[in-house]
Design a protein around this motif. Structure first.
Motif, PDB file in Angstrom:
ATOM      1  N   VAL A 143      13.992   6.114   0.180  1.00 31.38           N
ATOM      2  CA  VAL A 143      13.846   7.072  -0.911  1.00 31.38           C
ATOM      3  C   VAL A 143      12.360   7.349  -1.101  1.00 31.38           C
ATOM      4  O   VAL A 143      11.583   6.453  -1.426  1.00 31.38           O
ATOM      5  N   GLY A 144      11.946   8.595  -0.869  1.00 31.38           N
ATOM      6  CA  GLY A 144      10.542   8.954  -0.998  1.00 31.38           C
ATOM      7  C   GLY A 144       9.883   9.133   0.350  1.00 31.38           C
ATOM      8  O   GLY A 144      10.486   8.935   1.409  1.00 31.38           O
ATOM      9  N   PRO A 145       8.606   9.525   0.357  1.00 30.98           N
ATOM     10  CA  PRO A 145       7.878   9.791   1.609  1.00 30.98           C
ATOM     11  C   PRO A 145       7.674   8.529   2.436  1.00 30.98           C
ATOM     12  O   PRO A 145       7.573   7.424   1.907  1.00 30.98           O
ATOM     13  N   ILE A 146       7.625   8.726   3.749  1.00 25.32           N
ATOM     14  CA  ILE A 146       7.452   7.630   4.704  1.00 25.32           C
ATOM     15  C   ILE A 146       6.105   7.787   5.392  1.00 25.32           C
ATOM     16  O   ILE A 146       5.693   8.893   5.752  1.00 25.32           O
ATOM     17  N   LEU A 147       5.423   6.673   5.601  1.00 29.00           N
ATOM     18  CA  LEU A 147       4.205   6.636   6.398  1.00 29.00           C
ATOM     19  C   LEU A 147       4.511   5.932   7.708  1.00 29.00           C
ATOM     20  O   LEU A 147       4.967   4.783   7.705  1.00 29.00           O
ATOM     21  N   ASP A 148       4.273   6.615   8.827  1.00 30.85           N
ATOM     22  CA  ASP A 148       4.358   6.008  10.158  1.00 30.85           C
ATOM     23  C   ASP A 148       2.964   5.493  10.476  1.00 30.85           C
ATOM     24  O   ASP A 148       2.094   6.231  10.930  1.00 30.85           O
ATOM     25  N   ALA A 149       2.740   4.226  10.212  1.00 28.63           N
ATOM     26  CA  ALA A 149       1.410   3.614  10.281  1.00 28.63           C
ATOM     27  C   ALA A 149       1.126   3.145  11.700  1.00 28.63           C
ATOM     28  O   ALA A 149       1.762   2.223  12.196  1.00 28.63           O
ATOM     29  N   ARG A 174      -3.159   6.238  -2.994  1.00 26.62           N
ATOM     30  CA  ARG A 174      -2.957   5.671  -4.322  1.00 26.62           C
ATOM     31  C   ARG A 174      -1.906   4.569  -4.283  1.00 26.62           C
ATOM     32  O   ARG A 174      -1.063   4.520  -3.387  1.00 26.62           O
ATOM     33  N   ASP A 175      -1.946   3.690  -5.274  1.00 23.85           N
ATOM     34  CA  ASP A 175      -0.911   2.675  -5.411  1.00 23.85           C
ATOM     35  C   ASP A 175       0.465   3.339  -5.464  1.00 23.85           C
ATOM     36  O   ASP A 175       0.628   4.414  -6.065  1.00 23.85           O
ATOM     37  N   SER A 176       1.440   2.700  -4.844  1.00 26.62           N
ATOM     38  CA  SER A 176       2.842   3.130  -4.930  1.00 26.62           C
ATOM     39  C   SER A 176       3.046   4.562  -4.446  1.00 26.62           C
ATOM     40  O   SER A 176       3.833   5.325  -5.019  1.00 26.62           O
ATOM     41  N   SER A 177       2.363   4.936  -3.383  1.00 30.19           N
ATOM     42  CA  SER A 177       2.433   6.307  -2.875  1.00 30.19           C
ATOM     43  C   SER A 177       3.675   6.577  -2.030  1.00 30.19           C
ATOM     44  O   SER A 177       4.149   7.715  -1.981  1.00 30.19           O
ATOM     45  N   PHE A 178       4.180   5.566  -1.328  1.00 31.55           N
ATOM     46  CA  PHE A 178       5.214   5.789  -0.332  1.00 31.55           C
ATOM     47  C   PHE A 178       6.498   5.031  -0.659  1.00 31.55           C
ATOM     48  O   PHE A 178       6.476   3.941  -1.233  1.00 31.55           O
ATOM     49  N   GLY A 179       7.611   5.625  -0.211  1.00 27.29           N
ATOM     50  CA  GLY A 179       8.887   4.941  -0.329  1.00 27.29           C
ATOM     51  C   GLY A 179       9.157   4.022   0.843  1.00 27.29           C
ATOM     52  O   GLY A 179       9.978   3.102   0.742  1.00 27.29           O
ATOM     53  N   GLY A 180       8.494   4.271   1.970  1.00 33.98           N
ATOM     54  CA  GLY A 180       8.697   3.438   3.147  1.00 33.98           C
ATOM     55  C   GLY A 180       7.507   3.493   4.075  1.00 33.98           C
ATOM     56  O   GLY A 180       6.783   4.500   4.119  1.00 33.98           O
ATOM     57  N   VAL A 181       7.288   2.412   4.809  1.00 35.67           N
ATOM     58  CA  VAL A 181       6.246   2.352   5.840  1.00 35.67           C
ATOM     59  C   VAL A 181       6.877   1.827   7.121  1.00 35.67           C
ATOM     60  O   VAL A 181       7.557   0.787   7.117  1.00 35.67           O
ATOM     61  N   SER A 211      10.243  -1.847  -4.621  1.00 34.05           N
ATOM     62  CA  SER A 211      11.445  -1.832  -3.778  1.00 34.05           C
ATOM     63  C   SER A 211      11.281  -0.967  -2.536  1.00 34.05           C
ATOM     64  O   SER A 211      12.264  -0.724  -1.820  1.00 34.05           O
ATOM     65  N   GLY A 212      10.054  -0.514  -2.247  1.00 33.76           N
ATOM     66  CA  GLY A 212       9.814   0.286  -1.052  1.00 33.76           C
ATOM     67  C   GLY A 212      10.145  -0.480   0.220  1.00 33.76           C
ATOM     68  O   GLY A 212      10.054  -1.712   0.279  1.00 33.76           O
ATOM     69  N   ALA A 213      10.516   0.264   1.265  1.00 27.54           N
ATOM     70  CA  ALA A 213      11.019  -0.331   2.500  1.00 27.54           C
ATOM     71  C   ALA A 213       9.933  -0.421   3.564  1.00 27.54           C
ATOM     72  O   ALA A 213       9.086   0.463   3.682  1.00 27.54           O
ATOM     73  N   HIS A 266      11.763  -5.335   2.033  1.00 24.76           N
ATOM     74  CA  HIS A 266      11.446  -4.438   0.926  1.00 24.76           C
ATOM     75  C   HIS A 266      10.484  -5.136  -0.032  1.00 24.76           C
ATOM     76  O   HIS A 266      10.450  -6.376  -0.106  1.00 24.76           O
ATOM     77  N   LEU A 267       9.729  -4.356  -0.744  1.00 24.31           N
ATOM     78  CA  LEU A 267       8.724  -4.873  -1.661  1.00 24.31           C
ATOM     79  C   LEU A 267       9.394  -5.340  -2.942  1.00 24.31           C
ATOM     80  O   LEU A 267      10.215  -4.638  -3.522  1.00 24.31           O
ATOM     81  N   LEU A 268       9.036  -6.522  -3.369  1.00 26.19           N
ATOM     82  CA  LEU A 268       9.609  -7.070  -4.610  1.00 26.19           C
ATOM     83  C   LEU A 268       8.949  -6.428  -5.830  1.00 26.19           C
ATOM     84  O   LEU A 268       7.833  -5.920  -5.757  1.00 26.19           O
TER      85      LEU A 268
END
Length: 210
Positions: A54-60, A111-118, A146-148, A208-210
């Protein structure tokens, strides 16, 4: 919309690693630059994971951009970032509808909490243990609660040296990587391993992030 553009992304990757990938970028793209070149199990896992974010994903550490564009084709809001200029240039040429930037993780201005997933698919393998911990902590910072996170790596004795084809790398064990993720504030959801014929053993960890 995506977070603000970052000027640099993978300062954690030494300059010699960046130069090594720059020299062999064309060869890398030819051999490993398409989803069709990947194991179908990886494509299935990344697709299931990405479409559930849920939300934008960063392919790091997106390399030549094939996973970024694959996720875009699945309907994900995604951008790819890599330190290697040649990879970004080729990614933009090959996948003009996807979003790519050069960058450096520990100098990130996200910014903090920018992405829903990495997605960190084989992008941490050249990092020393302390740098990898810092990278995971930065990923935790830019993820939403809760980001993935999906990490891909070579499986073996934790932090044992690997004679990688492009530049020296380190192995990760199931417990070793899981422990580092937990120390960075993640909860591990699933671990996948396999040993393909003629190829190095593979490790994928979903958290996932706690």
């Amino acid at each position: 919309m995506f977070p603000d553009t970052v000027a640099h992304w993978w300062r954690t990757m030494p300059d010699d690693v960046r130069r090594a990938y720059s020299r062999r970028a064309s060869e890398y793209v030819a051999l490993l630059g398409a989803v069709a070149d990947m194991d179908p199990l990886d494509a299935s896992l990344i697709t299931r994971w990405g479409t559930g974010v849920v939300g934008p994903i960063l392919d790091a550490g997106c390399g030549p951009g094939h996973w970024t564009d694959h996720l875009r084709e699945q309907g994900c809001e995604v951008r790819g970032i890599d330190l290697v200029p040649e990879f970004i240039a080729r990614a933009r040429e090959r996948f003009p509808h996807a979003s790519f930037d050069e960058g450096d993780l520990l100098a990130s201005s996200f910014r903090d909490s920018s992405f829903g997933g990495v997605l960190a698919w084989y992008s941490l393998i050249h990092m020393q243990p302390g740098t990898r911990r810092s990278a995971l902590e930065e990923i935790a910072r830019i993820l939403r609660p809760s980001g993935a996170l999906l990490v891909g790596a070579f499986l073996g004795v934790q932090d044992a040296a690997l004679d990688h084809a492009v530049s020296p790398a380190l192995l990760c064990s199931e417990q070793g990587l899981a422990s580092q993720l937990e120390s960075a504030g993640f909860q591990v959801d699933a671990i996948h391993t396999r040993s393909p014929d003629g190829r190095r053993p593979h490790l994928a960890v979903l958290a996932h992030l706690l």
